[in-house]
Design a protein around this motif. Structure first.
Motif, PDB file in Angstrom:
ATOM      1  N   GLY A 114       0.833  -1.190   0.000  1.00 25.09           N
ATOM      2  CA  GLY A 114       0.000   0.000   0.000  1.00 25.09           C
ATOM      3  C   GLY A 114       0.866   1.237   0.000  1.00 25.09           C
ATOM      4  O   GLY A 114       2.058   1.177   0.327  1.00 25.09           O
ATOM      5  N   TYR A 115       0.275   2.350  -0.383  1.00 24.18           N
ATOM      6  CA  TYR A 115       0.981   3.629  -0.372  1.00 24.18           C
ATOM      7  C   TYR A 115      -0.036   4.748  -0.245  1.00 24.18           C
ATOM      8  O   TYR A 115      -1.254   4.505  -0.213  1.00 24.18           O
ATOM      9  N   GLY A 116       0.446   5.973  -0.163  1.00 25.24           N
ATOM     10  CA  GLY A 116      -0.430   7.093   0.110  1.00 25.24           C
ATOM     11  C   GLY A 116      -1.241   7.549  -1.083  1.00 25.24           C
ATOM     12  O   GLY A 116      -0.756   7.559  -2.218  1.00 25.24           O
ATOM     13  N   GLU A 117      -2.494   7.950  -0.796  1.00 25.52           N
ATOM     14  CA  GLU A 117      -3.299   8.562  -1.851  1.00 25.52           C
ATOM     15  C   GLU A 117      -2.775   9.973  -2.101  1.00 25.52           C
ATOM     16  O   GLU A 117      -2.386  10.691  -1.171  1.00 25.52           O
ATOM     17  N   ILE A 118      -2.788  10.369  -3.345  1.00 26.71           N
ATOM     18  CA  ILE A 118      -2.133  11.603  -3.771  1.00 26.71           C
ATOM     19  C   ILE A 118      -2.761  12.847  -3.155  1.00 26.71           C
ATOM     20  O   ILE A 118      -2.060  13.720  -2.625  1.00 26.71           O
ATOM     21  N   TYR A 134       6.191   9.993   5.275  1.00 27.81           N
ATOM     22  CA  TYR A 134       6.365   9.577   3.887  1.00 27.81           C
ATOM     23  C   TYR A 134       7.842   9.502   3.506  1.00 27.81           C
ATOM     24  O   TYR A 134       8.666  10.265   4.009  1.00 27.81           O
ATOM     25  N   GLN A 135       8.134   8.615   2.598  1.00 28.63           N
ATOM     26  CA  GLN A 135       9.493   8.538   2.055  1.00 28.63           C
ATOM     27  C   GLN A 135       9.691   9.702   1.099  1.00 28.63           C
ATOM     28  O   GLN A 135       8.819  10.004   0.277  1.00 28.63           O
ATOM     29  N   SER A 136      10.801  10.378   1.217  1.00 30.58           N
ATOM     30  CA  SER A 136      11.032  11.567   0.396  1.00 30.58           C
ATOM     31  C   SER A 136      11.899  11.293  -0.823  1.00 30.58           C
ATOM     32  O   SER A 136      11.708  11.902  -1.884  1.00 30.58           O
ATOM     33  N   VAL A 137      12.858  10.365  -0.702  1.00 27.55           N
ATOM     34  CA  VAL A 137      13.774  10.059  -1.791  1.00 27.55           C
ATOM     35  C   VAL A 137      13.724   8.556  -2.079  1.00 27.55           C
ATOM     36  O   VAL A 137      13.725   7.734  -1.157  1.00 27.55           O
ATOM     37  N   HIS A 159       3.264   7.261  -6.719  1.00 25.54           N
ATOM     38  CA  HIS A 159       2.577   7.585  -5.474  1.00 25.54           C
ATOM     39  C   HIS A 159       3.596   7.739  -4.353  1.00 25.54           C
ATOM     40  O   HIS A 159       4.657   7.109  -4.390  1.00 25.54           O
ATOM     41  N   PRO A 160       3.286   8.548  -3.349  1.00 26.85           N
ATOM     42  CA  PRO A 160       4.171   8.662  -2.181  1.00 26.85           C
ATOM     43  C   PRO A 160       4.019   7.431  -1.282  1.00 26.85           C
ATOM     44  O   PRO A 160       2.899   7.029  -0.959  1.00 26.85           O
ATOM     45  N   TYR A 161       5.121   6.836  -0.892  1.00 27.26           N
ATOM     46  CA  TYR A 161       5.103   5.663  -0.019  1.00 27.26           C
ATOM     47  C   TYR A 161       5.318   6.092   1.423  1.00 27.26           C
ATOM     48  O   TYR A 161       6.006   7.067   1.715  1.00 27.26           O
ATOM     49  N   PHE A 162       4.750   5.315   2.340  1.00 23.73           N
ATOM     50  CA  PHE A 162       4.935   5.575   3.762  1.00 23.73           C
ATOM     51  C   PHE A 162       6.288   5.056   4.217  1.00 23.73           C
ATOM     52  O   PHE A 162       6.721   3.972   3.814  1.00 23.73           O
ATOM     53  N   PHE A 163       6.933   5.854   5.072  1.00 26.28           N
ATOM     54  CA  PHE A 163       8.238   5.447   5.593  1.00 26.28           C
ATOM     55  C   PHE A 163       8.114   4.795   6.973  1.00 26.28           C
ATOM     56  O   PHE A 163       9.075   4.251   7.489  1.00 26.28           O
TER      57      PHE A 163
END
Length: 511
Positions: free
Chosen positions: A318-322, A338-341, A361-365
């Motif tokens: 899963g990952y973040g909704e935009i 969130y993961q930035s890089v 999509h942005p992933y959770f860190f």
């Protein structure tokens, strides 16, 4: 699982295997599969017996929260999504509102929570038989059983709505589903008992780095505050419970020193491998990947691989909704969430932002930083870890108080102080003053969404359900997201609850 000395760990693992034969259940909670002559009648005698039974409860709860399966039922919130492909389709079914009773992921919660209930029932029916134990030992064991049974039913009814209400261990394939009001009556009664029977603190191996591992009196009070807050919303809409939620949360806040609760100074420290024992955890599930032998419930499978991007060899569960990500206030909390890089193919020389990843999509860190995670190249050297799952955090207690106080009376100075503690820790300025009751409540709900975004038990999904805003939240969905198969309706509450697993429906036609 609790980090224990080697000799005690061997004893406890042996006890767990024996206890789970007596008190646990198979894939379908209605099935019975006796495998031992050990029975509740001849087991519960000593303080050690009670301790082993309580550890078995904790192990089952660990199994509920150590993997993505049960969390998939929360994907209908506006903070999480996933690619609709391969073995992620079962997750996507909840995200796009097309889950059926055959969904294979959700059964993890259903099975583990009912296993916990069955074991709790056994302990509660027999703990008084442990005449060789002290009264404190008996009360502490029963207090844990009441806490875990309440916790299990709280997640079951918020996820599935009407579910069987079982307080015995009889095999009955004709049980009917209880109304949420009946279930909440039991939850409240259980927690009221737990808050009188549990200790303020534990000792020995049950206390690690100054942090209590099993639930305490403070844990029970905090959970009860959350329960009252939920009862004030849909489906019960018992608005008188706002005052009870505020009062119970205030008990925790006013007496936080008794249980050692406080906000971690830096939000990011919660998610570092060095932060698995912290004083923000009101109740958590603890894991130890270094326990010898294969012990499924001792390992956390949410870390470090489950929510890592495919581009870095992760599973991408899963990952973040935009749009949720875009509305998330900037600051240290967002940077830690969130993961930035992203290192394409784990090459630091090929670093990109989330818009250049495979799924864009942005992933959770959260949960990434574990012993098996290499921060230099983002390689995950194992698919299991030791990260703590924070079932209740002190931040939730503060936000519960802020909302409940505002809704039961007014957004007074104490309500503002509570929410501002969370905001300030997150790098956000104080909430604007003079808000109406409704506007303040909406601000707290938004704050909870940002604070607990992603795979946390204090889920955004449950806030959307109790505030009847599932459809509203999902109406603001980026065009690039997976297309919704169905549209949830906040008036009729369609798709608010998960379908009952097919295995139990086949055993019991009343389900």
């Amino acid at each position: 699982m609790i980090t224990l000395k080697a000799n005690k760990m061997k004893l406890y693992i042996t006890a767990l295997l024996l206890l789970m034969l007596v008190t646990s259940c198979s894939k379908d909670f209605l099935k019975e599969d006796p495998k031992s002559s050990l029975t509740p009648d001849n087991f519960y005698k000593t303080a050690d017996d009670l301790n082993m039974a309580a550890i078995a409860l904790y192990t089952q709860v660990n199994g509920a929260f150590n993997q993505s399966g049960g969390f998939s039922t929360l994907w209908g919130g506006d903070d999480m999504t996933v690619a609709r492909a391969g073995n992620k389709i079962s997750y996507s079914d909840f995200d796009t509102y097309q889950a059926t009773s055959s969904n294979d992921r959700m059964t993890n919660w259903w099975s583990y929570f009912y296993a916990t209930i069955k074991s709790s029932n056994s302990l509660l029916s027999n703990y008084q038989n442990a005449t060789a134990a002290s009264e404190d030992d008996r009360n502490h064991a029963a207090g844990q059983a009441y806490f875990f049974r309440a916790l299990s039913y709280f997640f079951l009814t918020r996820t599935w709505g009407k579910v069987p209400l079982i307080t015995d261990n009889k095999v009955d394939y004709s049980r009917t589903k209880a109304e949420p009001s009946e279930i909440y009556t039991l939850i409240v009664a259980d927690l009221q008992k737990a808050e009188t029977m549990l200790p303020d603190a534990w000792d020995g191996t049950k206390r690690q780095n100054g942090v209590d591992i099993p639930p305490t009196r403070g844990s029970a009070k905090a959970l009860l505050a959350n329960v009252y807050l939920t009862m004030a919303g849909w489906p019960l809409k018992q608005t008188d419970k706002y005052a009870l939620a505020a009062a119970k949360a205030k008990e925790v806040i006013d007496n936080k020193a008794a249980w050692g609760y406080e906000l971690t100074t830096n939000f990011a420290d919660l998610w570092k491998k060095t932060g698995k024992f912290n004083h923000e955890t009101v109740f958590g599930c603890y894991y130890n990947v270094n326990v010898s032998g294969w012990a499924w419930e001792n390992y956390n499978m949410l870390t470090p691989n489950a929510y890592a991007p495919d581009d870095e060899g992760g599973w991408g569960d899963g990952y973040g909704e935009i749009n949720f990500y875009k509305k998330f206030p900037p600051g240290p909390r967002k940077e830690a969430t969130y993961q930035s890089v992203y290192y394409i193919n784990n090459d630091p020389g090929n670093a990109v932002d989330w818009t250049k990843t495979q799924h864009k999509h942005p992933y959770f860190f959260k949960f990434r930083d574990d012993d098996a995670f290499n921060p230099v190249n983002h390689v995950n050297n194992n698919w299991i870890g030791s990260h703590t799952v924070f079932v209740i955090r002190y931040a939730e207690v503060l936000l519960t108080y802020a909302e409940a106080q505002a809704m039961s009376a007014s957004p007074d100075a104490t309500a503002y102080t509570a929410i501002n503690q969370v905001r300030n820790r997150s790098g956000i300025a104080d909430l604007v003053g003079g808000l109406s009751q409704t506007a303040f409540r909406d601000s707290v709900i938004a704050e909870r969404g940002w604070e607990f975004a992603g795979v946390e038990p204090a889920a955004r999904w449950y806030d959307l359900i109790r505030t009847e805003t599932v459809g509203k939240a999902n109406s603001d969905r980026d065009a690039s997201e997976e297309t919704l198969k169905s549209i949830p309706d906040d008036a009729s509450h369609t798709f608010y609850w998960a379908p009952i697993p097919i295995g139990d429906q086949q055993l019991n036609p009343n389900l």
